[in-house]
Design a protein around this motif. Structure first.
Motif, PDB file in Angstrom:
ATOM      1  N   SER A 167       0.848  -1.186   0.000  1.00 48.51           N
ATOM      2  CA  SER A 167       0.000   0.000   0.000  1.00 48.51           C
ATOM      3  C   SER A 167       0.882   1.234   0.000  1.00 48.51           C
ATOM      4  CB  SER A 167      -0.930   0.008   1.219  1.00 48.51           C
ATOM      5  OG  SER A 167      -0.186   0.040   2.420  1.00 48.51           O
ATOM      6  N   PHE A 169       0.734   5.857  -0.974  1.00 52.20           N
ATOM      7  CA  PHE A 169      -0.080   7.029  -1.275  1.00 52.20           C
ATOM      8  C   PHE A 169       0.452   7.685  -2.542  1.00 52.20           C
ATOM      9  CE2 PHE A 169      -1.193   6.347   3.080  1.00 52.20           C
ATOM     10  CZ  PHE A 169      -2.498   6.787   3.188  1.00 52.20           C
ATOM     11  N   LYS A 175      -4.792   6.383  -1.260  1.00 54.12           N
ATOM     12  CA  LYS A 175      -4.137   5.146  -0.865  1.00 54.12           C
ATOM     13  C   LYS A 175      -4.423   4.072  -1.908  1.00 54.12           C
ATOM     14  CE  LYS A 175      -3.788   1.922   3.040  1.00 54.12           C
ATOM     15  NZ  LYS A 175      -4.331   1.607   4.392  1.00 54.12           N
TER      16      LYS A 175
END
Length: 236
Positions: A167, A169, A175
């Motif tokens: 994960s 950004f 996200k």
């Protein structure tokens, strides 16, 4: 209000047509959670796979890369555990394909895939599913910070698959991330995908070769007693 036979017949054909249309739409979806790796390429004809120049692997084994024209063209939609994977219209990263499969050149099998998820809502739903279904997906590695990059590794013994989930950004604060699904016995493919944020897990696997099969990442942290490994670890 009374309906004559012609009206009834029209209503019948309308219902049949709508049912057929719904079933056709449903037939153009593919649930990746149900995919058992390795899988033969001929079983994924609906993906309309084409070979890509970019392969992966190690010196010991090389894997060819295949992109899905059907997904790129919008003819086939993907979901994971009935969670629809949407394409974000404002994506700021270059992604050749939402789904990329890997297979050994000399064989007709596909041993893994990368699912890139540029839609924030889709990614969060899939991640939550993996975290919640603890009886199925065993979290064995979790390193990084929630507001930066975070790498997780799940073992799924039911389908003998390892899932690497990253994960991050993007520049718009969304996200997003990707999932690598790899057949558990494909050591060379797994090794080739363990770069960047997954580097510590790669070091753990190398260290574990001299240990019992149940030697966990937490055991690795305790035995090595290295603060560098511990600083971003989220396992308890």
């Amino acid at each position: 209000m009374k309906f004559n036979n012609m009206d009834k017949l029209k209503s019948f054909f309308l219902i049949v047509s709508m049912t057929f249309l719904f079933q056709s739409c449903q037939g153009q979806q593919f649930d990746l959670e149900k995919l058992i790796l390795p899988v033969k390429q001929k079983e994924l004809k609906k993906f309309d796979l084409t070979a890509s120049d970019a392969g992966v692997g190690t010196q010991a084994a090389q894997y060819s890369s295949y992109l899905s024209q059907a997904v790129d063209d919008g003819k086939l939609s993907l979901n994971f555990a009935k969670i629809e994977i949407g394409k974000a219209p404002d994506t700021d990263s270059f992604t050749q394909s939402m789904i990329r499969f890997y297979g050994k050149g000399k064989e007709n099998n596909l041993e893994g895939y990368t699912l890139t998820i540029e839609d924030e809502e889709s990614f969060q739903k899939v991640l939550n599913y993996l975290l919640i279904k603890k009886e199925k997906f065993n979290l064995v590695f979790d390193d990084g910070k929630e507001n930066e990059e975070r790498a997780r590794v799940f073992n799924c013994y039911q389908n003998n698959t390892i899932y690497l989930v990253l994960s991050r950004f993007n520049s718009k604060g969304k996200k997003v991330g990707y999932i690598d699904a790899i057949a558990a016995h494909e050591t060379f493919l797994l090794t080739s995908r363990l770069g960047g944020a997954f580097g510590y897990y790669k070091e753990y696997l190398e260290y574990r070769k001299r240990k019992p099969a149940n030697f966990s990442y937490l055991d690795f942290l305790k035995e090595t007693d290295d603060e560098l490994y511990k600083q971003n670890n989220n396992l308890h």
